[in-house]
Design a protein around this motif. Structure first.
Motif: not given
Length: 111
Positions: A37-41, A46-53, A67-70
């Motif tokens: 998930v990449l959020k621009s607003n 700003a970046l959210i990551v999910y792994l399978e399972g 996640l990571m911040n902008r």
């Protein structure tokens, strides 16, 4: 060697070991990227990551996302690496730390 020099070397050596000790991260999980998930607003998350399972990425029953911040310096590079791994269906290792409320992405290793 004088005892003064020997003492100085011991102090410098001890300081070096104290400041260069390895950091133990809260989570190191290997898996395939499922959702990015990449959020621009928003100013943060700003970046959210999910792994399978949906494994716990920071241990201790923590969230199944990291996640990571902008403001994180390598955000574009990390995003590109994770996107490439997703399309290539390759495994990655996500290394994260829990900051008390969120699991923060610190390293990505592509296998």
């Amino acid at each position: 060697m004088s005892s003064m020099k020997r003492s100085l070397y011991c102090v410098v050596g001890a300081c070096f070991l104290a400041f260069t000790s390895a950091h133990a991260y809260d989570g190191e999980v290997v898996g395939k990227v499922d959702i990015l998930v990449l959020k621009s607003n928003v100013s943060s998350q700003a970046l959210i990551v999910y792994l399978e399972g949906r494994p716990s990425l920071c241990g201790h029953g923590s969230p199944d996302l990291t996640l990571m911040n902008r403001s994180d310096a390598l955000l574009p590079e990390i995003h590109s690496l994770l996107l490439g791994a997703r399309f290539a269906n390759e495994q990655v290792k996500l290394v994260s730390d829990f900051d008390g409320s969120h699991c923060r992405l610190k390293q990505v290793v592509l296998y």
